[in-house]
Write a protein that holds these residues in place. Structure first.
Motif, mmCIF file in Angstrom:
data_model
loop_
_atom_site.group_PDB
_atom_site.id
_atom_site.type_symbol
_atom_site.label_atom_id
_atom_site.label_comp_id
_atom_site.label_asym_id
_atom_site.label_seq_id
_atom_site.Cartn_x
_atom_site.Cartn_y
_atom_site.Cartn_z
ATOM 1 N N ASP A 161 0.830 -1.192 0.000
ATOM 2 C CA ASP A 161 0.000 0.000 0.000
ATOM 3 C C ASP A 161 0.870 1.249 0.000
ATOM 4 O O ASP A 161 0.657 2.183 -0.778
ATOM 5 C CB ASP A 161 -0.893 -0.017 1.244
ATOM 6 C CG ASP A 161 -1.915 1.089 1.220
ATOM 7 O OD1 ASP A 161 -2.769 1.057 0.315
ATOM 8 O OD2 ASP A 161 -1.856 1.986 2.071
ATOM 9 N N TRP A 162 1.887 1.216 0.830
ATOM 10 C CA TRP A 162 2.764 2.372 0.946
ATOM 11 C C TRP A 162 3.512 2.620 -0.368
ATOM 12 O O TRP A 162 3.608 3.746 -0.837
ATOM 13 C CB TRP A 162 3.748 2.119 2.092
ATOM 14 C CG TRP A 162 4.597 3.287 2.431
ATOM 15 C CD1 TRP A 162 4.301 4.316 3.268
ATOM 16 C CD2 TRP A 162 5.917 3.555 1.924
ATOM 17 N NE1 TRP A 162 5.334 5.192 3.321
ATOM 18 C CE2 TRP A 162 6.344 4.755 2.512
ATOM 19 C CE3 TRP A 162 6.762 2.890 1.040
ATOM 20 C CZ2 TRP A 162 7.587 5.314 2.240
ATOM 21 C CZ3 TRP A 162 8.005 3.442 0.769
ATOM 22 C CH2 TRP A 162 8.407 4.643 1.365
ATOM 23 N N SER A 163 4.009 1.549 -0.977
ATOM 24 C CA SER A 163 4.763 1.718 -2.223
ATOM 25 C C SER A 163 3.863 2.272 -3.322
ATOM 26 O O SER A 163 4.287 3.114 -4.123
ATOM 27 C CB SER A 163 5.335 0.392 -2.699
ATOM 28 O OG SER A 163 5.801 -0.371 -1.651
ATOM 29 N N LEU A 164 2.628 1.784 -3.371
ATOM 30 C CA LEU A 164 1.722 2.285 -4.401
ATOM 31 C C LEU A 164 1.463 3.775 -4.199
ATOM 32 O O LEU A 164 1.405 4.544 -5.158
ATOM 33 C CB LEU A 164 0.405 1.509 -4.369
ATOM 34 C CG LEU A 164 0.476 0.114 -4.977
ATOM 35 C CD1 LEU A 164 -0.827 -0.637 -4.747
ATOM 36 C CD2 LEU A 164 0.746 0.205 -6.483
ATOM 37 N N LYS A 165 1.318 4.172 -2.956
ATOM 38 C CA LYS A 165 1.081 5.581 -2.669
ATOM 39 C C LYS A 165 2.276 6.411 -3.130
ATOM 40 O O LYS A 165 2.124 7.418 -3.814
ATOM 41 C CB LYS A 165 0.852 5.745 -1.169
ATOM 42 C CG LYS A 165 0.265 7.085 -0.790
ATOM 43 C CD LYS A 165 -0.396 7.007 0.567
ATOM 44 C CE LYS A 165 0.567 7.366 1.676
ATOM 45 N NZ LYS A 165 -0.051 7.211 3.009
ATOM 46 N N ARG A 166 3.485 5.949 -2.761
ATOM 47 C CA ARG A 166 4.710 6.626 -3.193
ATOM 48 C C ARG A 166 4.778 6.711 -4.710
ATOM 49 O O ARG A 166 5.052 7.749 -5.296
ATOM 50 C CB ARG A 166 5.945 5.821 -2.737
ATOM 51 C CG ARG A 166 6.269 5.899 -1.281
ATOM 52 C CD ARG A 166 7.132 7.098 -0.986
ATOM 53 N NE ARG A 166 6.282 8.107 -0.379
ATOM 54 C CZ ARG A 166 6.644 9.357 -0.188
ATOM 55 N NH1 ARG A 166 7.848 9.768 -0.546
ATOM 56 N NH2 ARG A 166 5.816 10.209 0.342
ATOM 57 N N LEU A 167 4.553 5.567 -5.335
ATOM 58 C CA LEU A 167 4.631 5.500 -6.789
ATOM 59 C C LEU A 167 3.721 6.553 -7.408
ATOM 60 O O LEU A 167 4.108 7.292 -8.316
ATOM 61 C CB LEU A 167 4.213 4.107 -7.262
ATOM 62 C CG LEU A 167 4.111 3.943 -8.776
ATOM 63 C CD1 LEU A 167 5.486 3.984 -9.398
ATOM 64 C CD2 LEU A 167 3.417 2.636 -9.141
ATOM 65 N N SER A 168 2.509 6.622 -6.892
ATOM 66 C CA SER A 168 1.545 7.563 -7.436
ATOM 67 C C SER A 168 2.026 8.998 -7.245
ATOM 68 O O SER A 168 1.937 9.827 -8.160
ATOM 69 C CB SER A 168 0.196 7.353 -6.764
ATOM 70 O OG SER A 168 -0.771 8.182 -7.322
ATOM 71 N N LEU A 169 2.557 9.289 -6.062
ATOM 72 C CA LEU A 169 3.048 10.639 -5.804
ATOM 73 C C LEU A 169 4.190 11.002 -6.748
ATOM 74 O O LEU A 169 4.284 12.136 -7.232
ATOM 75 C CB LEU A 169 3.541 10.748 -4.357
ATOM 76 C CG LEU A 169 2.466 10.982 -3.307
ATOM 77 C CD1 LEU A 169 3.019 10.803 -1.910
ATOM 78 C CD2 LEU A 169 1.887 12.375 -3.460
ATOM 79 N N LEU A 170 5.059 10.025 -7.017
ATOM 80 C CA LEU A 170 6.196 10.291 -7.895
ATOM 81 C C LEU A 170 5.765 10.406 -9.347
ATOM 82 O O LEU A 170 6.203 11.290 -10.081
ATOM 83 C CB LEU A 170 7.223 9.166 -7.763
ATOM 84 C CG LEU A 170 8.154 9.265 -6.570
ATOM 85 C CD1 LEU A 170 9.082 8.074 -6.514
ATOM 86 C CD2 LEU A 170 8.965 10.553 -6.682
ATOM 87 N N ALA A 171 4.914 9.488 -9.767
ATOM 88 C CA ALA A 171 4.601 9.401 -11.189
ATOM 89 C C ALA A 171 3.542 10.406 -11.616
ATOM 90 O O ALA A 171 3.507 10.814 -12.778
ATOM 91 C CB ALA A 171 4.155 7.985 -11.532
ATOM 92 N N PHE A 172 2.669 10.786 -10.705
ATOM 93 C CA PHE A 172 1.564 11.663 -11.101
ATOM 94 C C PHE A 172 1.472 12.869 -10.182
ATOM 95 O O PHE A 172 0.456 13.064 -9.507
ATOM 96 C CB PHE A 172 0.245 10.889 -11.082
ATOM 97 C CG PHE A 172 0.323 9.583 -11.800
ATOM 98 C CD1 PHE A 172 0.466 9.555 -13.182
ATOM 99 C CD2 PHE A 172 0.278 8.383 -11.112
ATOM 100 C CE1 PHE A 172 0.553 8.353 -13.861
ATOM 101 C CE2 PHE A 172 0.371 7.178 -11.793
ATOM 102 C CZ PHE A 172 0.510 7.165 -13.162
ATOM 103 N N PRO A 173 2.518 13.692 -10.157
ATOM 104 C CA PRO A 173 2.496 14.834 -9.232
ATOM 105 C C PRO A 173 1.308 15.755 -9.491
ATOM 106 O O PRO A 173 0.718 16.292 -8.557
ATOM 107 C CB PRO A 173 3.824 15.545 -9.523
ATOM 108 C CG PRO A 173 4.247 15.064 -10.868
ATOM 109 C CD PRO A 173 3.708 13.672 -10.997
ATOM 110 N N TRP A 174 0.965 15.914 -10.761
ATOM 111 C CA TRP A 174 -0.154 16.808 -11.098
ATOM 112 C C TRP A 174 -1.442 16.362 -10.450
ATOM 113 O O TRP A 174 -2.290 17.159 -10.079
ATOM 114 C CB TRP A 174 -0.335 16.874 -12.617
ATOM 115 C CG TRP A 174 -0.457 15.514 -13.229
ATOM 116 C CD1 TRP A 174 0.548 14.751 -13.721
ATOM 117 C CD2 TRP A 174 -1.646 14.746 -13.393
ATOM 118 N NE1 TRP A 174 0.064 13.546 -14.174
ATOM 119 C CE2 TRP A 174 -1.277 13.527 -13.995
ATOM 120 C CE3 TRP A 174 -2.993 14.971 -13.096
ATOM 121 C CZ2 TRP A 174 -2.196 12.532 -14.298
ATOM 122 C CZ3 TRP A 174 -3.907 13.979 -13.398
ATOM 123 C CH2 TRP A 174 -3.504 12.771 -13.999
#
Ligand SMILES: Nc1ncnc2c1ncn2[C@@H]1O[C@H](COP(=O)(O)OP(=O)(O)OP(=O)(O)O)[C@@H](O)[C@H]1O
Ligand SMILES: Nc1ncnc2c1ncn2[C@@H]1O[C@H](COP(=O)(O)OP(=O)(O)OP(=O)(O)O)[C@@H](O)[C@H]1O
Ligand SMILES: [Mg+2]
Ligand SMILES: [Mg+2]
Lengths: 328, 276, 270, 276, 270
Positions: free
Chosen positions: B253-266
């Motif tokens: 869950d945490w990695s997915l959240k990070r991934l999303s923050l990194l990949a989709f900042p907008w």
């Protein structure tokens, strides 16, 4: 003083009489006679019922000799086999697809309930043709799904018990290559009671034994009452009378207490339990602390197998003997 | 500030309060375990912490006597592989059908009622059918996960696609985009972060189905091990396995959240930073 | 009538029993700037949707350059809405390049992207336009990092890059602060002159309409049925040519006294 | 309109297209069933429709020989009762802790991390523990549902409570409300429709847990029956039961939606009427 | 200074290193109507939060009637925000009754509700206020069924029913159309006179501030550090008494030339 007790049973040909006994009032009758109450509870999941027994939720529970050793006894719960009800005489079997013999099992995946009597049966079967478990791959499969599993192409070998066994052998192009009739008397169906509870409450032992043999007497006949009883049991296990009779045919029921007492008293029981202990030890079922197969002592009338200082499973024919003498 | 809804613990207090219930649970367990073990030293129900340590040692760092494998890692690998395949396929289905249903009315009309009906069927009830159709191998475990979570993802992404402002789609059309181009350049990239959210949301169910499938037919896997050792009430193995699964679930869950923050900042900027 | 770019011939628009627009007979020349005002819900957006092609006239026909209008949004008509007219997942530059990326060759058809030289060319064009609207410094920022006014500039830049024949604006500055609004007026006025556009702009702010337009339309219902307000549709009740340097106060006063004009709008503009 | 994303089927077309996949599935089943039955008339895997009819007749309209009960209704009643209790208790917990966590910082600090941790534990993995702690009676089935869905409801309602505009809470304070009054009059009524949404969302999981629990410990119930006849591969009973469960699930979802529309018109009005 | 209702004595507000407001020394008499303008993000809302009690001053003290301000929102201070100031699950009437329902006896403490006579009295008071703000006909409608302007009227009515000493308004008309805004100005002006309120109103619309206020404050930073803009906070750079009939154009022109005034605001108001 404790007057209320709980007995758990699960669906299996040799244990269906408890359901009938509860429904027909036989159990209550005997409980009243000894001034106690016995609550007969059906548990769907066999392993769960034994776990509950181990955890102390039930005073008496039906189980096989192997599970009595590996679950409650191995957990340090001193257990007594109060009633030896029957032994499997073809009720458990190894089935292969196609026209095969047991030797053909080499290299196959075998679907079964791992660490259960099926597993033991398979091991004994492999032994009989000079193979070991290393020659096959065991795939743990829930008993409820074995029949469905067998209809698929990637399942080619199963080991299981009735009624699943007869469902599977009824399918076309199957061969039953080994069954429990080839190791008679090794897979035994018991009613197990917590030893401490039994010692403190001999009334419980008497009531249960008395009830059981009254049920046995009812169903062993061929009159209408017997048919009615067996029809009841058939339906409760989800089949019909013919199906249930077929299962009974491959079960050596001890309808008479004297037969059960004789079986319990024989040397062969000690030898059987030694084999079972050996198997259980090899599979790590006696606990990680167990140094050898004799770690848990098993007391039978013919003698003790294993550690006399750590007896956790006892075969006690005294109550059945009372029933045989009509002393209940 | 006197109203209880206005009273805030300070940072230090928050941390202490946050840890407190876990400590209470731990103490509670310890005392219960001690009591049971005093009565029956072989009791397996509430093992002592030393038993956990032994079990972990045995499962994770010693090769199994029977197979020579390190069981915990073998189980973990097998389960994660199934989970990844199940979730991955579900995500793909979710994207294809979800965006398709959201964008193409002629696709939505036949598929939307079907997906709704499918999402209502309890997957556990049709397990036998699954086994018959897909066999007992890896496929059926993956399929159970897919059947269990993909209708949810499809429905979620369909709603999210619907919720894209119509203005954007019109604008894209006036920029000369055809249906495919609009889906690829305008819709898909905006749905991706929502896909990650949908996956995070359904990951719990995915674990559930995985464990259920492994309990029924398997030779390895975390769920397999738990249900196997249940046979001899080995809580010393079951509890560490449960905690391990929980830790894995949390890490994912945490990695997915990070991934999303990194990949989709907008995406996170326009949501105003409120993420759970 | 042949030199008109847009022509409405007896156009009606109904939703079920609800008549929204009725008997529209209008003609607009290339290069005109039509400001549209009218009460809320009177059908201004519906009118724009007819022009855009997302709604079809129930009766009558709409001609673009004498041909029936393509009944689907296309590159000959650009649009800017009050909100959501830019793509939040693309930077300002990417937003501006998108139109070109849709129009390229193979990769464009397959992936909606350009490669190599074509991409560089698109980037150059986009940067040029960003410079024109004053967003060159913000080229690599996402819309969420831009203020409301900058977002609307971007939306306009994006629309103009496709060189539409007609630009449709639906309250483009409705969500902006008054000061920023003024700047935008300057920008849109310049671009209109420079690119020879035909513009339709809906606004709630009458002074904005006067300020920017070369022609002002007031939408209102001529016929009223108090029991069933949906029975009659709105029409263009006033069609006022505006001569810059701007419309005189006299013109506005005259308007305010006419029954069809929304009072609030006139007050706000005064 | 030429772009596929702009092409809309008319009302008639939508209905036809919506029914189409179901008809295809039906025909597919019929032909597969016929083929298998032609090969082996005793085949139990894909029974003919007549077998379904017989099974339904037997289960629903003939008293059981063993107990004299009508099994289908008995099973349904037992399952629904457990489901209602499990969901009801979860809803209550969700309301209490969700609103509490959302409103009272001193409650949120200790409970929020705990709830998060609990929500990550896969309930299936701790089934054995549950049975030991709560016994095999009705309690453990209800508890499994509660453990499975209440963390989700709690977290959802906590987020929803957080999302209430702070302006409202300030306004309520300037109107003289104390913490309790604000919770009762301002927060609770606004969370109620969201509770219904949360319940609709988790109902699928609730069914899942119910079936899983009934499979292990029960003597009646829809999950029990399916599990029982699974050993005999009685598809003629399993499939109608699965359809019946699906229908029940659909009916519940639909009723909750209706209830919400009737009881909280202001909620749906402000959402702009977009409900799925 | 003893007759002032609100007094700021050297008040600072900092968030960590970010100084938002500094050295505020202000005093406001009962019955004044203070309009507050200033650039976006300069700390106007923070100022209002200090008055409301949701934020505490980092340094200095704020006095209400000479006593330190209750550091929590309470009935002596009413507030209306730009949005979300009414309760969507209550009808207009229920929204207005809520304040009284919080203040009753036992059932009120337990359930936040009134019963019997007390309820009837509350309903009567609420209806009276609804009538005053022109919402009598909409008493049984939910806020979602009201227009934006009607919602703000309702919010004001709700706040005034508790007879607050101070009314705080944070861009109360920011989301309204210009026409509706004018109507609201009339209403708030009347209520202010009638109820002898002390009003603080933040606005982005300078003309609105002039129009309504008896005093205008401009918030801005006197000191600037281009490297670290958060080093210095805003103060009240202009404190202009306004004499109605309204402020002269001269006053505004003067303001526009001063450095602290946001240009946009002046332009918009002109
Ligand atoms: N798709 C539709 N289906 C049915 N009725 C519609 C539809 N779109 C608009 N209407 C109706 O048409 C009328 C005009 O709506 P429209 O959005 O064109 O008004 P508007 O002048 O743009 O108003 P505003 O100034 O508030 O934007 C309204 O009564 C609306 O209810
Ligand atoms: N809770 C907070 N924590 C940290 N910084 C804050 C907080 N609230 C406000 N600020 C900061 O204080 C400054 C002033 O914010 P404030 O909301 O008071 O401005 P404003 O004048 O009301 O602006 P606007 O006109 O946009 O409403 C901003 O720089 C903001 O980042
Ligand atoms: Mg409009
Ligand atoms: Mg502010």
């Amino acid at each position: 003083e404790k007057t209320e007790f709980k007995l758990a049973w699960t669906i299996y040909v040799g244990w269906m009489p408890w359901d009938y006994g509860a429904a027909s009032g036989i159990v209550d009758k005997w409980a009243d006679k000894y001034g106690i109450k016995i609550d007969v509870v059906q548990v769907n999941d066999y392993v769960e019922s034994i776990n509950q027994f181990t955890a102390g939720q039930f005073d008496a529970t039906v189980m096989t000799n192997m599970d009595a050793l590996t679950i409650p006894a191995a957990s340090g719960v001193d257990s007594t086999a109060l009633i030896v009800g029957d032994f499997s005489n073809g009720n458990d079997g190894v089935v292969l697809k196609g026209d095969k013999s047991l030797k053909d099992i080499k290299g196959q995946n075998v679907n079964l309930v791992e660490l259960s009597v099926s597993h033991y049966l398979l091991a004994r079967g492999l032994e009989s043709v000079g193979m070991t478990e290393r020659d096959v791959t065991v795939v743990n499969t829930s008993d409820a799904d074995l029949v469905a599993a067998f209809t698929t192409d990637d399942v080619t070998a199963v080991t299981t018990w009735n009624p699943l066994l007869s469902e599977i052998t009824a399918m076309p192009k199957t061969s039953k290559v080994f069954d429990s009739s080839m190791i008679p008397g090794e897979i035994i169906d018991l009613l197990v009671v917590n030893t401490d509870t039994l010692k403190a409450n001999p009334k419980l032992g008497k009531a249960l034994t008395g009830a059981w043999y009254e049920i046995m007497a009812t169903m062993s006949g061929s009159d209408a009452a017997a048919v009615k009883a067996k029809t009841f049991m058939a339906e409760a296990s989800g089949t019909d009378l013919a199906g249930y009779e077929a299962q009974l045919a491959s079960t050596k029921m001890f309808y008479k207490p004297a037969d059960a007492v004789a079986f319990t008293n024989s040397d062969k029981l000690t030898a059987t339990m030694a084999k079972v202990s050996e198997f259980s030890f090899e599979h790590g079922l006696l606990g990680e602390g167990a140094p050898d197969a004799g770690f848990i002592g098993i007391e039978t009338p013919a003698g003790v197998f294993g550690d006399k200082g750590n007896i956790k499973l006892r075969f006690d024919p005294s109550y059945m003997a009372m029933a045989a003498k009509g002393a209940l | 500030m006197t109203r209880i809804i206005n009273r805030q613990p300070n940072r230090y207090g928050r941390i202490v309060l946050g840890i407190l219930p876990f400590i209470i649970l731990l103490l509670f367990y310890l005392s219960a375990s001690d009591a049971r073990l005093a009565e029956n030293p072989n009791d397996k129900l509430l093992p002592a912490f030393s038993s956990f340590a032994e079990a972990i040692e045995r499962m994770a760092f010693e090769p199994s006597k029977r197979t020579g494998e390190y069981l915990l890692w073998q189980d973990t690998f097998a389960s994660l592989q199934r989970l990844a395949m199940g979730v991955g396929i579900s995500a793909l289905i979710g994207l294809l059908i979800g965006i398709g249903n959201g964008m193409v009315p002629y696709m939505r009309s036949p598929l939307s009622p079907l997906v709704t009906a499918l999402s209502l069927i309890p997957p556990m009830a049709i397990l036998p059918i699954l086994f018959i159709v897909f066999g007992l191998g890896e496929v059926s475990k993956v399929v159970l996960i897919v059947i269990g979570i993909s209708p949810i993802i499809v429905r979620d992404l369909q709603l999210r696609t619907d919720a894209l402002p119509n203005e954007q789609l019109l604008k894209a059309q006036t920029l000369g985009g055809n249906s495919w181009q609009i889906i690829v350049r305008v819709v898909l990239p905006q749905i991706m972060p929502r896909l990650i959210e949908a996956i995070r949301l359904t990951l719990g169910s995915a674990w559930l189905f995985l464990i259920a499938a492994e309990a029924i037919a398997a030779t390895e896997g975390l769920g397999y091990r738990i249900f196997l050792v249940r046979r001899y009430l080995s809580m010393d193995v079951i509890l560490p396995y449960v905690l391990w699964i929980t830790a894995l679930a949390f890490a994912m869950d945490w990695s997915l959240k990070r991934l999303s923050l990194l990949a989709f900042p907008w995406y996170h900027a326009s949501k105003g930073g409120r993420d759970d | 009538m042949t030199d008109s770019i847009i022509e409405f011939n007896n156009v009606w628009k109904e939703y079920g029993d609800n008549v929204v627009l009725e008997r529209l007979n209008l003609s607009v020349k290339a290069g005109e700037f039509v400001s549209i005002v009218g009460a809320s819900g009177c059908g201004k957006t519906t009118f724009l949707n007819l022009l855009l092609g997302t709604e079809q006239a129930t009766r009558g026909e709409i001609l673009l350059d004498g041909q029936p209008l393509n009944p689907e949004p296309g590159i000959e008509r650009g649009i800017v809405f009050q909100r959501y007219s830019v793509f939040p997942h693309l930077t300002a530059l990417e937003n501006c390049m998108l139109g070109d990326e849709f129009a390229g060759s193979l990769t464009s058809l397959l992936l909606g992207r350009l490669a190599g030289k074509a991409k560089a060319a698109a980037r150059e064009r986009a940067m040029g336009m960003l410079e024109k609207v004053g967003l060159a410094n913000a080229a690599n920022r996402y819309p969420s990092e831009l203020s409301g006014g900058m977002q609307q500039r971007l939306a306009i830049a994006q629309a103009l890059l496709k060189q539409p024949r007609i630009l449709l604006l639906d309250e483009p500055f409705g969500a902006l602060d008054p000061g920023i609004r003024k700047d935008m007026h300057g920008l849109i006025g310049e671009l209109w002159q420079e690119q020879q556009l035909t513009v339709f702009m809906i606004t709630h702010d009458l002074s904005e309409g006067f300020h920017l337009g070369s022609r002002l339309w007031v939408f209102d219902k001529l016929r009223h049925d108090p029991q069933a307000p949906e029975r009659f549709g709105a029409q263009v009740t006033f069609d006022i040519p505006l001569h810059h340097e701007h419309s005189s106060a006299a013109q506005m006063d005259q308007l305010a006294t006419l029954p069809g004009t929304p009072k609030a709008a006139v007050l706000a503009a005064s």
